[in-house]
Design an enzyme around this catalytic site. Sequence first.
Site, PDB file in Angstrom:
ATOM      1  NE  ARG A 179       1.750 -28.526  44.480  1.00  0.00           N
ATOM      2  CZ  ARG A 179       1.898 -29.066  45.683  1.00  0.00           C
ATOM      3  NH1 ARG A 179       1.792 -30.379  45.834  1.00  0.00           N
ATOM      4  NH2 ARG A 179       2.168 -28.312  46.726  1.00  0.00           N
ATOM      5  CG  HIS A 180       4.743 -30.298  35.391  1.00  0.00           C
ATOM      6  ND1 HIS A 180       5.301 -31.554  35.315  1.00  0.00           N
ATOM      7  CD2 HIS A 180       4.785 -29.793  34.137  1.00  0.00           C
ATOM      8  CE1 HIS A 180       5.689 -31.789  34.063  1.00  0.00           C
ATOM      9  NE2 HIS A 180       5.388 -30.735  33.330  1.00  0.00           N
ATOM     10  N   GLY A 181       1.534 -31.323  35.403  1.00  0.00           N
ATOM     11  CA  GLY A 181       0.845 -32.600  35.190  1.00  0.00           C
ATOM     12  C   GLY A 181       1.736 -33.799  35.431  1.00  0.00           C
ATOM     13  CG  LEU A 195       2.926 -34.141  40.570  1.00  0.00           C
ATOM     14  CD1 LEU A 195       2.637 -35.176  41.667  1.00  0.00           C
ATOM     15  CD2 LEU A 195       2.570 -32.744  41.087  1.00  0.00           C
TER      16      LEU A 195
END
Lengths: 406, 406
Positions: free
Chosen positions: A236-238, A240
């Site tokens: 997931r995106h670092g 979030l």
Amino acid sequence: MTQASAAPRGQGYPFSGLVVLDLSHIYNGPYATFLMAMAGAEVIKIEPHGGEHLRVRAGLGGAALPFAMLNGNKKSVTLNLKSERGRELFLQMVRSADVLVENFAPGVTERLGIGPEVLQAENPRLIYASSTGYGRSGPYRDYPAMDITVQAMSGIMSITGFPDSPPVKSGPALCDFFAGIHLYAGIATALYEREKTGKGRLVEVSMQEAVYASLSSNLALYHGSGGKVPVRTGNRHGGLAEAPYNVYPASDGHVAIICNNNRHFHALLNAMGREDLKDDSRFRDLKTRVAHIDEIDALVSAWTQQYTKAELVERLLAHRVPHAPVRDLGEVVNDPHMHARRSLQWINHPQYGRIVVQNSPIRYEGVPPMPLEPSSPLGAQNREVFCERLGLSEQEFEDLRREGVV
Amino acid sequence: MTQASAAPRGQGYPFSGLVVLDLSHIYNGPYATFLMAMAGAEVIKIEPHGGEHLRVRAGLGGAALPFAMLNGNKKSVTLNLKSERGRELFLQMVRSADVLVENFAPGVTERLGIGPEVLQAENPRLIYASSTGYGRSGPYRDYPAMDITVQAMSGIMSITGFPDSPPVKSGPALCDFFAGIHLYAGIATALYEREKTGKGRLVEVSMQEAVYASLSSNLALYHGSGGKVPVRTGNRHGGLAEAPYNVYPASDGHVAIICNNNRHFHALLNAMGREDLKDDSRFRDLKTRVAHIDEIDALVSAWTQQYTKAELVERLLAHRVPHAPVRDLGEVVNDPHMHARRSLQWINHPQYGRIVVQNSPIRYEGVPPMPLEPSSPLGAQNREVFCERLGLSEQEFEDLRREGVV
């Protein structure tokens, strides 16, 4: 060093005419000097008898490819810097060089009597470029530094991997290479400045500092949560801060899909044939999608796992959804795109066989990519450099060889 | 652009006197131009009304810290490049600029009528710096590119993570930042060359190409195994060529330990109080240790898990074993070493509050680190740039503002 040949090496390339003395080893410094060679500089790689660490490992069979990748287009000489005569020859080379590159631990060149002050006294135009794990000053100056230790210290490991798994290192040796390319950048900057001032500089890069900015997304999450330390976010995106943003299962591998905005998300829903979800209040915008991140990832996974990577790529491309297949190294080494751009090339290496090597990732329009020369055997240019360039007689050269100086 | 102030910005720094026009967004281009600003250049960040993507996300709360980290020491102006008058003003700026930086998708600046050919016709000394996902040519030219998609395509994901887990992205946004620092490096090289030739260049970097070399260890394993695709190696060496080399459990976290040679390994055995194993034939040298990698990792883990991270660091330091604790972002942001070196600094940002920002990782001896200025609010230097520098009258400026051009 007298110029024996009429035309300087790399004529027409940006660094044409520059002479770089390279004392560096493994990945960090050698990447910097490789890029200098590919920009037209003459790089003289100076190694101890036996060769630098990576050449030793290449000889044992473990590191032939990286050694060949990072040391093409360089000259190779051997020199015992611990001998007085070796040091003298080195200082003679320094007097007509432009750049010295080293990535020893702090203090090593000073102990050898070839630290920056000594060298710049010999040649005030010299750019002395030093890369270390933690820098030439500060409390961690002498802390042991290799790519994996700096990955641990710098926070990279703590943010890589799945939340329920231990921390894991990033696969690439990114601390080494980030330091190496920053070092090259600092050298190029100092060379530009020297055109104005006539003076060289000591340029310094540390591995720890060179990777810090790349943690930006995760630092945002850390900061945004009021200093609560973020867990690892897996794929997931670092920060979030985006959804869908993940690596999703295909029937034969994985595909990354990223939707930064409603345009991307609606394109994905079109690809999935789920236009009905455009009006779903859970998925109205980035913020609500992030709030329902588990639901959205389940929804996308359920769709992707029905198809192969190739089928997914075809559908996602057609609907202009940002995505990419997760490719293995076999696919990467044979990448038709990089070969078409001549970024990657097959060569027949006289020592290491048929291998793929890379040209410089920095391209200048109007000059073709520098032709790739295979890395030299250890000391292959000893005679050229010590006799033709430094003016040693054949007898002196043989004597020094017998004494283990060159 | 007329110089209004007497002394150029960044006097005494390498890039003092240079003017950089910055059309870039998110991480890649902005990191390159941040480093230029920190080397003394005057960077004018040109954004559409509303701001570039990262500024928008900063306003929403998610990306304040990265925006502030990457955009300090830059001037901010707004300009509608889709309007004819906006384009004219931009071309006027180009005529006296040194560098243009952009990281749009390929073809975007051409469609806006400000592609490299147009700009270099206005100013043959201009260096036009372009960073894209896959480059300005080749079959993947228009393939969607963001950090995570390039991590998938470039092989990074395939080599990150544990062998029995799915591929996982590297935590840092390393494709973005590798491209950004290579772009800076290319610009600095072209600036050096311009001192010799008087001519600018188009400099090009792709994210995919900029990360390739960092896969060296894993490419070695791929090559060495005759093209058998390597599995992910978790925290073991990417080339499976060293042991012990892993992240080992402490009672309160993890510690990385690396033994490249017998000296390191014997030091570790000393620290463990297991001098008896020095003569064990399984552990005689690197090759035999790699052959018994599971046994050696079990042995080291059984020892490390009895102690805290701090206890392990103390023992390993005392015995000079290469190691490092795995640190979280809280420890990293407050790192006493980086703060002592002034690499990291607390600032009170007028928009984003009390935050830690980084200075340039490239250091030049003899000049102090550039004083950090907080990132500017959107358009904060509109009047300065358009009226004082470009010579618009107050009335013209107000008209253009009303018309949505500036």
